[in-house]
Structure formats: structure tokens, C-alpha cells
Design an enzyme around this catalytic site. Structure first.
Site, mmCIF file in Angstrom:
data_model
loop_
_atom_site.group_PDB
_atom_site.id
_atom_site.type_symbol
_atom_site.label_atom_id
_atom_site.label_comp_id
_atom_site.label_asym_id
_atom_site.label_seq_id
_atom_site.Cartn_x
_atom_site.Cartn_y
_atom_site.Cartn_z
ATOM 1 C CG ASP A 134 -0.094 0.105 2.530
ATOM 2 O OD1 ASP A 134 0.010 1.208 3.091
ATOM 3 O OD2 ASP A 134 0.447 -0.925 2.984
ATOM 4 C CB SER A 135 0.972 4.225 0.707
ATOM 5 O OG SER A 135 1.338 5.585 0.676
ATOM 6 C CB ALA A 136 5.786 4.089 0.542
ATOM 7 C CG HIS A 171 -3.266 7.344 1.214
ATOM 8 N ND1 HIS A 171 -2.873 6.955 -0.053
ATOM 9 C CD2 HIS A 171 -2.214 7.055 2.035
ATOM 10 C CE1 HIS A 171 -1.661 6.459 -0.005
ATOM 11 N NE2 HIS A 171 -1.234 6.499 1.249
#
Length: 340
Positions: free
Chosen positions: A173-175, A309
Site C-alpha cells: 500500500d502507498s509507498a 488514502h
């Protein structure tokens, strides 16, 4: 002056299936309001991690759900999940292996929510061996150091996969979604360069609200900025600068949207993911899905209006949309493991 234009959305094509949802519960709305008030505290960076892979402490909440074993490969700490009633060597024999890269702005350790998501995968996807990867973090291990180290780790994954006849799913997820995609591109390209014979060890990628373009130049970021409860243009620009190290933000080794995505189609790797449309990373994520479609890459994407997010990570708090998002991910991964 910012012109507030409707943000872009991804649409289904011949190879990409998009599940577009619009509902938002009152509880979800309330949680986002609270998070917005405390976002600066939530995102506040802790003490910088030392160079190399951090050795992690497993949260007690995750221990209650699964047996978790720590091990090391190429000096990177990994954490293998298995059901408490499974024989200890059972996960090693599974044909499908999932490696999860947690988000945290490329500088933070996995949170309790990341551990619980991996535990959920372990409990609900018995066909997978689930592993959490503790990759090196900025500022002491910036991208040019960390990603190069992770690529060495991939060589071991590939060698073991070929020897065992197993397939790999890279998820994050994300990074961590960024890293899963970059490692997928690296692995798919290597498979093609090595000969392209047989099937690629990588079966699929699952990217949850990934960062795909560290240039952060998309004008729609400014449209989403006031709507995002936790991230902002300022935050993502600071994160990108802190992570890039010796590489340019336009380097495809940092920004997967700039890579040749046709490698996924050539290697037969499916690319799935989640986009939250009240996330400043979403405009670039939508463009990334469009480019996957242009390259005829197969995949499924969940796209949800008014979500923040990485909203599926909130599933353990009982938020309806988060639970539904988590269930969507599990169902896609189950189908991937059943495909020929």
C-alpha cells in the site's frame, strides 16, 4: 488560482476491469473528519531508522490471529504468517507466495493495521504463504540503496520460485505499493531478458493506493488536495524528495508510471489495485491504470469515490467501506491463485 475540475476516473477496458463505487457511510465520513484534524500528528515522522532492514516487533494483536516467524534473506528481515493450527513447515510448501510491502512514506515501519491485514490474508487465503517484508527505509537507506537491495532479494525469490514451482504475488500500500510495482517491473523485465520461456515467477501485483509518479506534476492533485483527509501535495512532495536519494524523480526506477509497462503483458503478469478518489495520489494512479490499459495489461481495480488514502487498512476498526475494500482485495487474490 486553482481551477477545480472533476478528478479523472478509470473506466473498464478490454483488459482492465474497474469496479467503481460511490457510497460513503456516515461513520466513514465522521472518521475522515477526525483524521483530518489529527493528520499532522499521524504523519509525523519518528526517529530515522538506521541503514538496512529494520528488525520489527510483532504486535500482540497480530500474534493472536496467526503464528508469525521472523527470518532473513539477503540481510532483509521477513515475517512469515501461518495459521496457528498449521504445521510449521506448511507455508513453505504452498504454491502461491505473497510478499507484502507496507506503506509509511518510505520512512516508517509497518503499523498494527498492516500486520492485521497480512493476518487477514493468512486466515482467508489458505492457498497463499503470506510474508511481510521489512525493506530498508529513508533517510539512511534512500531509494537508490533500498531498491537495489530489494532487487537482490527478488533474485532469491525467483530462484526459489523456479525450484519449487511456486508463483509470487507482490503487494503493498502507498509507498509499499510503489515498491511492489517497481519490483514487478524489474522481475517481468528480467524474465523477458532472460529468455521469456515458461511462465514468469510473478503471478500478479496488488497495489493499494500506490504512489506511481514522484514528480507529482499532475494538475488534478490540486483539485483533490482540499478533499484529502490525511495527505496533501506538500506531504507527498516532501516524501518524494526524502526518498529519491541519488536518483531523479523522473527515473522509472522511482516512478513506475514512466516505465515500459508492456513488460507486464509480455511476461503474463496481472496488475490489480485500489484507488481512493479523495487521495492526492489518485490522479496519477488513474493515469497509471490508463497506461496499463494502453499496454493491454490485464488487471482488476477497485475505485471508490470519497474514500481516503489506503482506506482498506481501516477494516479492523469496523468501517463498512474498509471491510468491503479488504474483502474485494481478498477475492481478487483468491481468483488469481485459481487461474491456470
Amino acid at each position: 488560482m486553482v481551477t477545480h475540475r472533476p478528478p479523472p476516473i478509470a473506466v473498464s477496458t478490454a483488459t482492465i476491469k474497474v469496479d467503481h463505487r460511490e457510497s460513503r457511510s456516515a461513520a466513514n465520513h465522521a472518521v475522515q473528519k477526525v483524521i483530518k484534524v489529527f493528520s499532522s500528528l499521524i504523519l509525523k515522522a519518528g526517529e530515522p531508522e538506521p541503514a538496512g532492514s529494520p528488525q520489527l516487533t510483532v504486535p500482540s494483536a497480530a500474534k493472536k490471529e496467526c503464528r508469525i516467524v521472523e527470518y532473513q534473506v539477503e540481510e532483509i528481515f521477513l515475517y512469515r504468517f501461518s495459521k496457528a493450527d498449521e504445521p510449521e513447515d506448511s507455508p513453505k510448501s504452498k504454491r502461491h507466495k505473497l510478499f507484502y510491502f507496507a506503506g509509511g512514506g518510505f520512512r516508517g515501519r509497518p503499523t498494527k493495521e498492516h500486520w492485521l491485514l497480512c493476518a487477514e490474508f493468512c486466515s482467508n487465503m489458505p492457498q497463499y504463504e503470506v510474508n511481510l517484508v521489512s525493506y530498508p527505509l529513508a533517510p539512511n537507506s534512500p531509494a537508490h540503496v533500498s531498491i537495489t537491495h530489494i532487487q537482490r532479494l527478488y533474485h532469491i525469490f525467483e530462484k526459489e520460485g523456479k525450484a519449487q514451482g511456486s508463483r509470487i504475488t507482490l503487494a503493498g500500500d502507498s509507498a509499499g505499493g510503489n515498491i511492489a510495482l517497481l519490483l514487478g517491473i524489474f522481475g517481468a523485465s528480467k524474465h523477458i531478458q532472460d529468455s521469456g520461456d515458461g511462465e514468469c515467477v510473478i503471478e500478479s501485483i496488488m497495489a493499494i493506493c500506490p504512489a506511481v509518479d514522484h514528480r507529482n506534476e499532475n494538475p488534478h492533485i490540486d483539485t483533490i488536495d482540499p478533499l484529502d483527509p490525511i495527505l496533501s501535495r506538500k506531504v507527498i512532495e516532501e516524501v518524494s524528495e526524502g526518498w529519491k536519494g541519488e536518483w531523479l524523480l523522473s527515473d522509472p526506477r522511482l516512478s513506475p508510471i514512466l516505465a515500459d509497462l508492456s513488460c507486464f503483458k509480455q511476461a503474463g503478469v496481472k496488475v490489480d489495485g485500489v484507488i481512493a478518489l479523495h487521495d492526492v495520489l489518485s490522479p496519477d494512479a488513474v493515469e497509471f491504470v490508463n497506461r496499463l490499459s494502453e499496454s493491454e495489461v490485464e488487471g482488476e481495480w477497485l475505485q471508490w469515490e470519497k474514500q481516503m488514502h489506503c482506506f482498506p487498512l481501516m477494516f479492523s476498526h469496523g468501517i463498512h467501506e474498509a471491510v468491503a475494500g479488504k474483502d474485494w482485495i481478498v477475492n481478487v487474490l483468491r481468483r488469481r491463485s485459481q487461474s491456470p
